[in-house]
Design a protein around this motif. Structure first.
Motif, PDB file in Angstrom:
ATOM      1  N   SER A 148       1.957   5.534 -52.946  1.00 44.00           N
ATOM      2  CA  SER A 148       1.198   6.629 -53.549  1.00 44.00           C
ATOM      3  C   SER A 148       0.470   6.156 -54.809  1.00 44.00           C
ATOM      4  O   SER A 148       1.024   5.395 -55.597  1.00 44.00           O
ATOM      5  N   LEU A 149      -0.761   6.603 -54.983  1.00 47.06           N
ATOM      6  CA  LEU A 149      -1.550   6.331 -56.179  1.00 47.06           C
ATOM      7  C   LEU A 149      -2.026   7.656 -56.752  1.00 47.06           C
ATOM      8  O   LEU A 149      -2.485   8.529 -56.020  1.00 47.06           O
ATOM      9  N   ASN A 150      -1.926   7.794 -58.062  1.00 48.88           N
ATOM     10  CA  ASN A 150      -2.323   9.053 -58.693  1.00 48.88           C
ATOM     11  C   ASN A 150      -3.781   9.081 -59.107  1.00 48.88           C
ATOM     12  O   ASN A 150      -4.435  10.119 -59.043  1.00 48.88           O
ATOM     13  N   GLU A 151      -4.323   7.935 -59.567  1.00 49.42           N
ATOM     14  CA  GLU A 151      -5.656   7.918 -60.152  1.00 49.42           C
ATOM     15  C   GLU A 151      -6.674   7.098 -59.358  1.00 49.42           C
ATOM     16  O   GLU A 151      -7.816   7.508 -59.206  1.00 49.42           O
ATOM     17  N   LEU A 152      -6.290   5.941 -58.891  1.00 46.16           N
ATOM     18  CA  LEU A 152      -7.253   5.038 -58.256  1.00 46.16           C
ATOM     19  C   LEU A 152      -7.798   5.633 -56.961  1.00 46.16           C
ATOM     20  O   LEU A 152      -7.043   6.180 -56.146  1.00 46.16           O
ATOM     21  N   PRO A 153      -9.120   5.509 -56.734  1.00 45.08           N
ATOM     22  CA  PRO A 153      -9.743   6.110 -55.550  1.00 45.08           C
ATOM     23  C   PRO A 153      -9.616   5.218 -54.318  1.00 45.08           C
ATOM     24  O   PRO A 153     -10.615   4.808 -53.709  1.00 45.08           O
ATOM     25  N   ILE A 154      -8.388   4.909 -53.938  1.00 42.27           N
ATOM     26  CA  ILE A 154      -8.127   4.046 -52.790  1.00 42.27           C
ATOM     27  C   ILE A 154      -7.305   4.841 -51.779  1.00 42.27           C
ATOM     28  O   ILE A 154      -6.277   5.421 -52.141  1.00 42.27           O
ATOM     29  N   PRO A 155      -7.720   4.902 -50.508  1.00 45.13           N
ATOM     30  CA  PRO A 155      -6.912   5.589 -49.497  1.00 45.13           C
ATOM     31  C   PRO A 155      -5.540   4.927 -49.373  1.00 45.13           C
ATOM     32  O   PRO A 155      -5.418   3.704 -49.488  1.00 45.13           O
ATOM     33  N   TYR A 182      23.947   4.123 -57.204  1.00 42.55           N
ATOM     34  CA  TYR A 182      22.679   3.647 -56.632  1.00 42.55           C
ATOM     35  C   TYR A 182      22.409   2.238 -57.126  1.00 42.55           C
ATOM     36  O   TYR A 182      22.347   1.992 -58.336  1.00 42.55           O
ATOM     37  N   LEU A 183      22.274   1.301 -56.195  1.00 43.87           N
ATOM     38  CA  LEU A 183      21.867  -0.063 -56.516  1.00 43.87           C
ATOM     39  C   LEU A 183      20.377  -0.163 -56.236  1.00 43.87           C
ATOM     40  O   LEU A 183      19.958  -0.237 -55.085  1.00 43.87           O
ATOM     41  N   GLY A 184      19.570  -0.128 -57.302  1.00 46.65           N
ATOM     42  CA  GLY A 184      18.127  -0.032 -57.140  1.00 46.65           C
ATOM     43  C   GLY A 184      17.383  -1.306 -57.480  1.00 46.65           C
ATOM     44  O   GLY A 184      17.959  -2.376 -57.711  1.00 46.65           O
ATOM     45  N   PHE A 185      16.061  -1.159 -57.517  1.00 46.71           N
ATOM     46  CA  PHE A 185      15.151  -2.257 -57.843  1.00 46.71           C
ATOM     47  C   PHE A 185      13.980  -1.652 -58.614  1.00 46.71           C
ATOM     48  O   PHE A 185      12.974  -1.253 -58.037  1.00 46.71           O
ATOM     49  N   SER A 186      14.136  -1.565 -59.923  1.00 49.05           N
ATOM     50  CA  SER A 186      13.201  -0.796 -60.743  1.00 49.05           C
ATOM     51  C   SER A 186      11.808  -1.410 -60.816  1.00 49.05           C
ATOM     52  O   SER A 186      10.866  -0.739 -61.249  1.00 49.05           O
ATOM     53  N   LYS A 187      11.644  -2.658 -60.391  1.00 48.23           N
ATOM     54  CA  LYS A 187      10.313  -3.271 -60.416  1.00 48.23           C
ATOM     55  C   LYS A 187       9.399  -2.679 -59.350  1.00 48.23           C
ATOM     56  O   LYS A 187       8.188  -2.912 -59.368  1.00 48.23           O
ATOM     57  N   SER A 188       9.951  -1.924 -58.441  1.00 46.34           N
ATOM     58  CA  SER A 188       9.163  -1.292 -57.386  1.00 46.34           C
ATOM     59  C   SER A 188       8.880   0.164 -57.725  1.00 46.34           C
ATOM     60  O   SER A 188       9.783   0.890 -58.165  1.00 46.34           O
ATOM     61  N   ARG A 189       7.650   0.610 -57.502  1.00 49.40           N
ATOM     62  CA  ARG A 189       7.325   2.018 -57.721  1.00 49.40           C
ATOM     63  C   ARG A 189       8.096   2.906 -56.747  1.00 49.40           C
ATOM     64  O   ARG A 189       8.341   4.077 -57.030  1.00 49.40           O
ATOM     65  N   ARG A 190       8.496   2.372 -55.613  1.00 43.76           N
ATOM     66  CA  ARG A 190       9.237   3.154 -54.634  1.00 43.76           C
ATOM     67  C   ARG A 190      10.649   3.456 -55.134  1.00 43.76           C
ATOM     68  O   ARG A 190      11.272   4.428 -54.713  1.00 43.76           O
ATOM     69  N   ASP A 191      11.157   2.628 -56.029  1.00 42.43           N
ATOM     70  CA  ASP A 191      12.480   2.850 -56.606  1.00 42.43           C
ATOM     71  C   ASP A 191      12.520   4.185 -57.340  1.00 42.43           C
ATOM     72  O   ASP A 191      13.487   4.943 -57.223  1.00 42.43           O
ATOM     73  N   GLU A 192      11.469   4.473 -58.080  1.00 43.57           N
ATOM     74  CA  GLU A 192      11.408   5.731 -58.826  1.00 43.57           C
ATOM     75  C   GLU A 192      11.418   6.930 -57.883  1.00 43.57           C
ATOM     76  O   GLU A 192      12.067   7.947 -58.150  1.00 43.57           O
ATOM     77  N   GLU A 193      10.698   6.813 -56.766  1.00 42.28           N
ATOM     78  CA  GLU A 193      10.656   7.901 -55.798  1.00 42.28           C
ATOM     79  C   GLU A 193      12.022   8.103 -55.148  1.00 42.28           C
ATOM     80  O   GLU A 193      12.467   9.237 -54.926  1.00 42.28           O
ATOM     81  N   ARG A 194      12.705   7.007 -54.861  1.00 42.26           N
ATOM     82  CA  ARG A 194      14.028   7.107 -54.232  1.00 42.26           C
ATOM     83  C   ARG A 194      15.042   7.700 -55.203  1.00 42.26           C
ATOM     84  O   ARG A 194      15.855   8.545 -54.820  1.00 42.26           O
ATOM     85  N   LEU A 195      14.983   7.249 -56.439  1.00 39.65           N
ATOM     86  CA  LEU A 195      15.864   7.827 -57.451  1.00 39.65           C
ATOM     87  C   LEU A 195      15.619   9.321 -57.586  1.00 39.65           C
ATOM     88  O   LEU A 195      16.570  10.116 -57.730  1.00 39.65           O
ATOM     89  N   GLY A 196      14.357   9.725 -57.554  1.00 42.79           N
ATOM     90  CA  GLY A 196      14.029  11.141 -57.682  1.00 42.79           C
ATOM     91  C   GLY A 196      14.639  11.969 -56.575  1.00 42.79           C
ATOM     92  O   GLY A 196      15.147  13.085 -56.817  1.00 42.79           O
ATOM     93  N   GLY A 197      14.618  11.460 -55.348  1.00 42.44           N
ATOM     94  CA  GLY A 197      15.213  12.189 -54.233  1.00 42.44           C
ATOM     95  C   GLY A 197      16.715  12.307 -54.351  1.00 42.44           C
ATOM     96  O   GLY A 197      17.307  13.365 -54.055  1.00 42.44           O
TER      97      GLY A 197
END
Length: 330
Positions: A148-155, A182-197
């Motif tokens: 997911s990207l919030n600002e950049l105009p890339i599909p 939770y054993l995570g990997f904070s260098k990934s943006r997906r880590d934040e999404e998984r933590l949120g869930g």
């Protein structure tokens, strides 16, 4: 002596047309009368002429090649994405050129800029934060981004990491687990999404989460982190790992430490890589539909190349896969 391969001039002479006509015909740049096209087809077949892809690309400006940048090709998650993307590309007579940035953000920009000069478009994974990716939008080639990207105009094409993580946490909660880590990997943006869930699910039940951060999304890192998680003052009764590779490494070391999975603790992961169902116990995981993600991204990119409108974000729904690494608590 072996005769030389037939040339465009040989085809022109046999069909009694100009070399320009032959070039336009074989490159699809112009249609001609049925009589002329039939003569060209006969000449090409009789001579056994084959067009030069490099010469064709110089004429049309197209390579019929798509670049796919992944973070670690040894991770089966990315191999499955490649498989799905390659299948769609092949169906549309495109080839896939793969590059592996080896989980090294510092090499991504140079790699992608070099790749862009050799392909008609790119599908990109990146560990970079969005604020550091502005240069990517300036690459003069169609792009589709994974995530997911919030600002950049890339599909973009993204898995529903938040939803998948919620399902895992809910599964463990319904099994009666009270101390979840939770054993995570904070260098990934997906880590934040998984933590949120995970947090959304556990907060609703008034439960806390112990968070540990790994240095790499690998089985070796899951193995390395295991002792600090299970031999601490408060051992969890369930561990959610950032991906299946980390979970498999964690399970191996837990067994070495004398723990029984799932009797002593449940372990779950993300990705549903093939290895997960062959270990003992087989790994409960979230299937993020990796192959479908690859196919979806390639379909989207080809539409962009054709100049067709596409939705900004396409999300692929996850699926919970229940296996023997989880057990209800009494």
């Amino acid at each position: 002596m072996k005769s030389s391969a037939p040339t465009i001039r040989d085809v022109a002479a046999a069909a009694q047309v100009s070399t320009a006509t032959v070039s336009k015909y074989i490159n699809g740049a112009q249609r001609f009368s049925p009589k002329v096209e039939a003569a060209l087809d006969v000449a090409i077949a009789n001579l056994g002429y084959k067009s030069n892809p490099l010469a064709k690309s110089m004429i049309t400006g197209r390579t019929n090649t798509i670049g796919l940048s992944v973070l670690d090709i040894t991770n089966p998650h990315f191999s499955s994405i490649l498989k799905g993307a390659n299948r769609v590309a092949h169906d549309h007579e495109f080839s896939v050129l793969l590059v592996d940035t080896e989980e090294t953000p510092s090499r991504e920009r140079r790699t992608l800029e070099e790749l862009s000069r050799r392909v008609d478009g790119m599908i990109v994974f990146s560990r970079l934060r969005e604020k550091d990716m502005g240069w990517m939008a300036d690459i003069d080639k169609p792009l589709v981004f994974f995530g997911s990207l919030n600002e950049l105009p890339i599909p973009t094409v993204a898995s529903d990491d938040h939803g998948g993580a919620f399902m895992l946490a809910q599964h463990l909660r319904m099994l009666g687990h009270k101390r979840i880590a939770y054993l995570g990997f904070s260098k990934s943006r997906r880590d934040e999404e998984r933590l949120g869930g995970i947090y959304e699910c556990l907060n609703a039940a008034g439960m806390e989460l112990a968070v540990f951060d790994g240095e790499a999304p690998s089985s070796a890192e899951g193995e390395r982190m295991c002792s600090s998680i299970v031999l601490g003052a408060s051992r969890p009764d369930a561990v959610i790992c950032y991906n299946d590779l980390m979970a498999l490494g964690f399970m191996k070391e837990a067994a070495n430490l004398g723990l029984s999975i799932p009797r002593d603790l449940s372990v779950v992961g993300f990705d549903n890589i093939p290895y997960g169902k062959y270990v003992s116990p087989a790994l409960t995981t979230v299937d993020l539909q990796s192959e479908r993600m690859g196919a979806t991204a390639m379909t989207k990119l080809l539409a962009v190349i054709r100049g067709e409108p596409v939705e900004k974000l396409t999300k692929v729904a996850p699926q919970l896969v229940l296996r023997a690494s989880t057990l209800a608590r009494s």
